[in-house]
Design a protein around this motif. Structure first.
Motif, PDB file in Angstrom:
ATOM      1  N   THR A   1       0.805  -1.217   0.000  1.00  0.00           N
ATOM      2  CA  THR A   1       0.000   0.000   0.000  1.00  0.00           C
ATOM      3  C   THR A   1       0.837   1.264   0.000  1.00  0.00           C
ATOM      4  OG1 THR A   1      -0.130  -0.140   2.413  1.00  0.00           O
ATOM      5  CG2 THR A   1      -1.946  -1.089   1.146  1.00  0.00           C
TER       6      THR A   1
ATOM      7  N   ALA B   1      -1.526   5.854  -5.512  1.00  0.00           N
ATOM      8  CA  ALA B   1      -2.918   5.397  -5.619  1.00  0.00           C
ATOM      9  C   ALA B   1      -3.243   4.928  -7.025  1.00  0.00           C
ATOM     10  CB  ALA B   1      -3.862   6.524  -5.202  1.00  0.00           C
TER      11      ALA B   1
ATOM     12  N   ARG C   1      -2.289   1.368  -8.121  1.00  0.00           N
ATOM     13  CA  ARG C   1      -2.944   0.208  -7.504  1.00  0.00           C
ATOM     14  C   ARG C   1      -4.023  -0.395  -8.392  1.00  0.00           C
ATOM     15  NH1 ARG C   1      -3.746   1.947  -1.136  1.00  0.00           N
ATOM     16  NH2 ARG C   1      -1.897   3.279  -0.989  1.00  0.00           N
TER      17      ARG C   1
ATOM     18  N   VAL D   1      -9.756   6.295  -5.163  1.00  0.00           N
ATOM     19  CA  VAL D   1      -8.404   6.560  -5.659  1.00  0.00           C
ATOM     20  C   VAL D   1      -8.005   8.006  -5.370  1.00  0.00           C
ATOM     21  CG1 VAL D   1      -7.016   6.750  -7.759  1.00  0.00           C
ATOM     22  CG2 VAL D   1      -8.471   4.767  -7.415  1.00  0.00           C
TER      23      VAL D   1
ATOM     24  N   ILE E   1      -7.237   8.345  -1.633  1.00  0.00           N
ATOM     25  CA  ILE E   1      -5.935   7.764  -1.301  1.00  0.00           C
ATOM     26  C   ILE E   1      -4.814   8.699  -1.724  1.00  0.00           C
ATOM     27  CG2 ILE E   1      -4.359   5.858  -1.797  1.00  0.00           C
ATOM     28  CD1 ILE E   1      -6.773   4.053  -2.108  1.00  0.00           C
ATOM     29  N   ASP E   2      -4.952   9.297  -2.898  1.00  0.00           N
ATOM     30  CA  ASP E   2      -3.930  10.210  -3.397  1.00  0.00           C
ATOM     31  C   ASP E   2      -3.793  11.426  -2.477  1.00  0.00           C
ATOM     32  OD1 ASP E   2      -2.064  10.888  -5.565  1.00  0.00           O
ATOM     33  OD2 ASP E   2      -3.429  12.548  -5.945  1.00  0.00           O
TER      34      ASP E   2
END
Length: 426
Positions: A57, A61, A64, A367, A370-371
């Motif tokens: 992880t 992002a 992934r 996404v 996460i970024d």
């Protein structure tokens, strides 16, 4: 007497040439060394071994989602077939309100192909489609095969990466260049009408949208019906029926949004709590009449830690610190993994046969979140290094020396999210 020339080759000693022949040989050797080093440093993919003891992880992002395949209807050499979509009236109104029309710089965005249809002229624009479901792409290929001028064409369904599709679809306005040459007279790219650029769109799977309509949080992917069954029944209809319904919802979205905001303010004045459904509809009002890319999650379903970490750290500690939260592109894969987890569990009787609740999220929202979360973490570490001064610029000393109390920033949970590609497309 000829002067001596020195050439430095990377990773080698200083070499001297006393003749033109030797100089030529040394030049070729240095060029080969530089090309070899460039190829190995840029072309070769980076091997990520962080998952052996840690987790995967830490990667960005948008990297992934690279393992999820998407599909296009293309020519034998991989060029996507250009389709035409209707340029909707509400999109014209939005561009007029935002002031995008009337400018020379944005003239190409407002030029769309004109298709003659009987007595009237209808605005359309060329697009290219990335399908999340292979069956949807093959259905389009079969439909194109029914056309007279496409009957003998060699249509292919080409597989690509979702990362490429998202990157292509994020270029709005003029879209992406198609490979057509620059106009010799003006020195500019050809207009969209002349095939100089092309817009790209990602088409979600109708199969997964049908499942998403029955999950908690269905508003995140554009399902705003009065009941889950109503949304699911709509997604079983032909594409033109779905689009007509979505267009009607887009036209009514502004009024609905204003009504929801007013209701939420009234409840706040009265000291009452807003229901979870109303809150979702208010927060995701921008998705009304739109369609998202669904990913599925069920509480209690975790991805096991790496094997080496379980060995060195212990199974109990590893599960507590490095277990991952999977988000599935396929609802059926989630149900299958839940059944496998239940069968392998020692407390099989305490685990229900089906997940108590499956929640759906919009992949692009996840996404993007996460970024942003990774950017905040990186920014915090930069500020800590700046406080340490010169010591913060040396990684070893930076990790050894602590400045006061450790930053106890609350984890968002996004650092544990991983995307599980659909088994239907692999």
């Amino acid at each position: 007497s000829s002067s001596l020339l020195s050439i430095k080759v990377k990773y080698g000693a200083t070499m001297r040439a006393s003749s033109p022949q030797q100089l030529l040989l040394l030049s070729l050797a240095s060029s080969a060394a530089l090309l070899l080093n460039s190829a190995t440093s840029t072309a070769a993919p980076t091997i990520n071994l962080s998952n052996l003891l840690g987790s995967s992880t830490t990667i960005p992002a948008y990297e992934r989602i690279l393992s999820q395949p998407v599909f296009q209807v293309t020519t034998p050499w991989g060029s996507p077939y250009m389709l035409f979509e209707k340029y909707k009236d509400e999109e014209k109104a939005i561009e007029m309100e935002s002031g995008n029309s009337g400018s020379d710089d944005t003239a190409d965005m407002d030029k769309f192909s004109r298709v003659q249809q009987k007595d009237d002229m209808q605005d359309t624009r060329p697009i290219s489609l990335y399908f999340m479901d292979e069956h949807d792409a093959r259905a389009l290929a079969d439909e194109m095969k029914q056309m007279k001028h496409m009957k003998d064409s060699d249509l292919r369904v080409t597989c690509s990466s979702l990362g490429k599709a998202v990157r292509s679809a994020s270029n709005l306005g003029r879209g992406l260049p198609t490979g057509q040459g620059i106009d010799d007279k003006t020195g500019k790219l050809l207009t969209m009408d002349d095939g100089g650029s092309l817009r790209h769109k990602v088409v979600p799977s109708k199969r997964e949208l049908f499942y998403a309509a029955r999950c908690a949080g269905r508003e995140r992917v554009g399902c705003f019906g009065d009941s889950p069954n109503e949304d699911a029944d709509l997604l079983l209809q032909p594409q033109d029926v779905i689009e007509a319904n979505k267009m009607q919802a887009r036209r009514a979205s502004k009024k609905n949004t204003a009504r929801r905001i007013q209701k939420a303010r009234q409840l706040e004045k009265e000291g009452l709590m807003e229901s979870p459904t109303d809150r979702l509809r208010r927060e995701y009002a921008h998705m009304e009449g739109q369609v998202g890319l669904p990913v599925f999650y069920s509480e209690g379903l975790l991805k096991k830690p790496p094997a080496l970490r379980r060995i060195f750290q212990g199974a109990k500690s590893a599960w507590a610190t490095s277990s991952l939260t999977p988000l599935y592109f396929s609802y059926e894969d989630l149900m299958k993994d839940w059944s496998i987890m239940r069968e392998r569990s020692n407390n099989k009787n305490k685990i229900p046969e089906k997940p108590p609740q499956v929640e759906v999220f919009n992949m692009l929202d996840v996404v993007t979140s996460i970024d942003k979360d990774q950017w905040r973490a990186e920014r915090r570490s930069e500020l800590v290094r700046d406080q340490k001064g010169l010591v913060g610029k040396i990684p070893i000393l930076h990790n050894l020396i602590n400045t006061g109390k450790k930053s106890a920033s609350k984890k968002s949970g996004l650092e544990k999210v991983v995307f599980v590609p659909s088994s239907l497309g692999i």
